[in-house]
Design an enzyme around this catalytic site. Structure first.
Site, short mmCIF file in Angstrom:
data_model
loop_
_atom_site.label_atom_id
_atom_site.label_comp_id
_atom_site.label_asym_id
_atom_site.label_seq_id
_atom_site.Cartn_x
_atom_site.Cartn_y
_atom_site.Cartn_z
N GLU A 68 47.41 25.06 61.42
CA GLU A 68 46.20 25.63 62.11
C GLU A 68 45.36 26.11 60.99
OE1 GLU A 68 47.31 28.83 64.74
OE2 GLU A 68 48.89 27.59 65.62
N LYS B 139 43.16 28.74 59.32
CA LYS B 139 43.28 30.40 59.11
C LYS B 139 41.88 30.92 59.33
CE LYS B 139 45.53 34.07 56.88
NZ LYS B 139 44.47 34.88 56.60
N ASP C 278 38.73 33.36 59.41
CA ASP C 278 38.36 34.66 58.62
C ASP C 278 37.68 35.45 59.23
OD1 ASP C 278 38.54 36.36 56.41
OD2 ASP C 278 37.27 34.99 55.21
N TYR D 10 45.10 32.21 68.87
CA TYR D 10 46.11 31.48 68.14
C TYR D 10 47.49 31.80 68.69
CZ TYR D 10 46.08 35.48 65.03
OH TYR D 10 45.87 36.83 64.65
N LYS E 68 46.75 29.84 51.23
CA LYS E 68 45.30 30.37 51.01
C LYS E 68 44.81 29.18 49.92
CE LYS E 68 45.31 34.43 52.69
NZ LYS E 68 45.24 35.71 51.97
N CYS F 22 38.67 51.05 14.47
CA CYS F 22 38.19 51.63 15.75
C CYS F 22 36.58 51.42 15.76
CB CYS F 22 38.66 52.95 16.00
SG CYS F 22 37.56 53.71 17.54
N CYS G 193 35.25 55.17 15.83
CA CYS G 193 35.37 56.33 14.78
C CYS G 193 35.81 55.71 13.39
CB CYS G 193 36.48 57.21 15.41
SG CYS G 193 38.26 56.56 15.13
N CYS H 276 43.50 53.12 19.03
CA CYS H 276 42.97 54.03 18.21
C CYS H 276 43.62 55.18 18.38
CB CYS H 276 41.68 54.33 18.43
SG CYS H 276 40.70 55.55 17.46
N CYS I 121 38.98 61.03 18.05
CA CYS I 121 37.93 59.59 18.12
C CYS I 121 37.22 60.27 19.38
CB CYS I 121 38.70 58.49 18.41
SG CYS I 121 37.59 57.33 18.87
#
Ligand code: IVH
Length: 673
Positions: A114, A116, A118, A223, A311, A405, A408, A423, A428
């Site tokens: 069937e 599906k 939504d 259904y 799906k 980094c 820093c 880091c 920092c």
């Protein structure tokens, strides 16, 4: 006309109208014109006006009736409304087939395939052929009584072709055209738009005033057959035929197959045909046909073993990787983010995609300037799923992950077992700044008016260096007003929100502190267990690991966090500022029966009978959680006077909205029960 003649004529008219209703709304083959139909309805209406005691709820004149409800009653489903397991591709379907055949041995198996739909799952009850009650799925065990709204849907028969007592299940949805029309009208009226047909169907059915649902052109497909009295049916396909015969709208695009190859062929065909349907589907459902076999297969905790939802693949789009941005998070983890040429995907414009870590960039051989395939599955942040090297021009450049980094400049480290570079400089500025962003976030202290940009400004201006500094900001009002884009009003709102956050129950603080591995859920468990922050701070490792949801790694992380002198200092300052450190929620065993238990609730607008703080406390005491903004996670919105954008958003997302009266009624009901 005398009463007896009137009664006969009324009965004849109702049967006739119900038949035309079915021909038009269910079977799509009307036999009379709209004018002729209206004529019949008018005649019935006139007779009912003359003999009001002959009006019955199943009369076609009664579809839109009744006053707006104060709230929806709860309905406990006799048999739970389960959900389905998912299949994401051919292989998953073949696995499902193998599992089914393993249980059924050599028996032949027939599968019903069937669409599906939504929309929103519904359950409908009929007694002696009359529609008596309709409910939402809710959490599967308990739904809400939305009979008044369902009655307005023309494809739901108020009276069946035979006087049976039964329950049926199906999906209520909004056809694509109705959705487009509705949004166009809303746009013209300057109202918020619905995101998709599913949300607008859900939103329409959660309105307390049935006139709103009536205006929304909703439709249904049934259904499944639930409880059925007085007749026996051997298989799902027979059940669907019976449903059709009784007057329900059953989707015609269904087929029965006796092998998985044919099922897969059918499913693949719909992947292509799907856009041409007048309503949205999000997949296909495959069910074992024989009820005896269904029974033999049984259920897992969540879903039947005799059915599966396939799906459709998520939407994908091709775009160009224009750059890669590297940012430092609050734990010091350095993450690259793809900057994309804006592209439309599943209805939204995508500009960024997560790259998670450097390995993914290397694995996929990504070059800046590459054509890439981006994919968005559900609401998850889009990701890059493939690179298209055949579309390279030679101008693409490799990306080099920084060794230092970006904030820093200290050297980045790769910690054992981890893919991310970090880091590790405790000073920092990025770590501190991100820590504050986390602290004020919705799931943590939920301080509104303190967005990332404002925090960055506060940080740069040296007004805050850590979370405790936030609670000293009221002394720095003048300096705040010097900052760009911060006017009197926003500064006052911000300070008020900070002040208000002092009242939060302690799980928000525990989560907000940013202790490694402690998420929002664990924070709540800890708060509930210890009752306050002191209890947690002094907990031993054994005590922590003794709690169900707390593992040894989290326990160790908690212990080492509270051992840090910086952490102790910050907590002392927070307490001195008056930040609450006690748990204010209901301890697990209480409040489970309350209509607010476990729900995420948003208050908006002003309530006449109590302050916001009082309302929050009442909800918390009944086990609900109040949050600041409306999202898909919100269960309920309580709207007082002058409710604005939050109310609009709630409607858009199809979230249930209570007005003050309904809220008080629920509180009252709770107090007296
Ligand atoms: S059968 C035991 N058939 O999909 C569950 N469900 O997770 C039986 N849905 O919310 C469900 N179309 O409302 C079934 N043809 C269909 C369906 C369908 C849509 C929805 C259903 C539920 C979800 C299943």
């Amino acid at each position: 006309m005398d009463r007896i003649t009137a009664e006969k004529r009324i009965e004849a008219l109702r049967t006739e109208i119900e038949r035309h209703n079915r021909l038009y709304h269910v079977e799509d083959r009307p036999e009379i014109t709209d004018q002729e139909y209206d004529q019949l309805m008018r005649e019935l209406q006139d007779l009912e006006n003359a003999f009001p005691d002959l009006v019955t709820p199943d009369s076609p004149t009664q579809r839109v009736g009744g006053e707006p409800l104060p709230f929806f009653e709860k309905v406990v489903h006799k048999t739970p409304m389960l959900s389905l397991g998912n299949a994401f591709g051919e292989e998953d379907l073949r696995d499902f087939d193998r599992r089914v055949r393993q249980v059924l041995g050599s028996q032949p198996v027939r599968y019903v395939c069937e669409l599906k739909i939504d929309g929103l799952a519904i359950s409908l009850h009929y007694e002696n052929g009359l529609f008596v009650r309709g409910a939402t799925r809710g959490d599967g065990q308990t739904g809400e009584d939305i009979t008044q709204n369902l009655r307005t849907i023309r494809s739901i028969p108020l009276r069946l072709t035979r006087p049976l007592t039964l329950e049926v299940r199906g999906e209520a949805y909004m056809p694509k055209r109705a959705f487009e029309k509705l949004n166009k009208e809303r746009e013209e009226r300057g109202e918020a738009l619905f995101a998709n047909p599913r949300n607008s169907a859900a939103g329409s059915l959660r309105q307390l005033d049935p006139r709103i649902a009536a205006s929304r052109q909703l439709d249904t497909f049934i259904y499944g057959l639930g409880e059925l009295q007085g007749e026996t049916v051997e298989s799902h396909s027979e059940g669907l035929a019976l449903l059709e015969e009784l007057g329900f709208k059953v989707n015609p695009e269904r087929r029965v197959f006796d092998n998985m190859d044919d099922v897969i062929h059918f499913v693949n065909g719909w992947t292509e045909k799907r856009p041409h349907l007048p309503y949205e589907i999000d997949g296909m459902v495959i069910k074992v046909d024989s009820y005896a076999q269904q029974q033999e297969l049984g259920f897992t905790a969540k879903s039947p073993r005799w059915a599966i939802a396939y799906k459709f693949p998520a939407e994908e789009a091709v775009t160009i990787l224009e750059g890669i941005e590297v940012t430092v998070g609050r734990t010091g983890a350095v993450t690259p983010t793809a900057l994309l040429k804006p592209v439309s995907l599943a209805g939204t414009t995508v500009k960024r995609a997560s790259l998670h870590n450097e390995d993914i960039i290397r694995e996929k051989g990504l070059l800046i300037g590459d054509h890439v395939v981006v994919k968005k599955a559900g609401d998850i942040i889009p990701e890059i799923v493939a690179v298209l090297p055949e579309r390279r021009t030679g101008k693409e450049t490799p990306f080099v992950m920084p060794t230092h980094c970006p904030e820093c400049g200290s050297g980045l480290v790769r910690i054992e077992d981890e893919v991310a570079l970090r880091c590790v400089n405790p000073d920092c500025p990025a770590l501190a700044r991100e820590g504050i962003i986390h602290f004020v976030s919705r799931q943590a202290m939920n301080i509104e008016g303190l967005g990332e940009k404002v925090i960055a400004q506060l940080f740069e201006a040296g007004l805050v260096r850590n979370v405790a500094d936030l609670y000293d900001l009221h002394e720095k009002r003048e300096s705040l007003l010097q900052l760009e884009r911060l006017g009197e009003k926003s500064v006052d709102n911000m300070l008020a929100a900070i002040e208000q956050s002092k009242e939060n129950s302690v799980e928000r603080l525990i989560f907000g502190l940013g202790i490694r591995l402690v998420g929002a859920k664990a924070a709540r468990v800890l708060a509930e267990h210890f009752g306050d922050l002191d209890g947690l701070m002094h907990a031993t490792e054994e005590e922590l690991t003794g709690i169900d949801e707390i593992g040894p790694k989290m326990a160790a992380s908690i212990i080492s966090y509270f051992a840090l002198p910086q952490a102790q200092e910050i907590i002392a300052r927070l307490k001195a500022a008056g930040v609450n450190t006690a748990y204010k929620g209901v301890r697990a065993e209480a409040g489970v029966d309350s209509p607010f238990a476990g729900k995420t609730i948003v208050l908006t607008g002003t309530l006449a009978s109590m302050s916001r703080q009082e309302a929050e406390e009442k909800i918390a005491l009944l086990g609900g959680k109040v949050t600041g903004s409306v999202s898909k996670k919100t269960d309920l919105v309580i709207a007082g006077e002058k409710a604005g954008s939050k109310l609009e958003k709630a409607e858009k997302l199809g979230i249930q909205v209570l007005d003050e009266e309904a809220f008080l009624a629920l509180l009252g009901q709770q107090a007296s029960s």
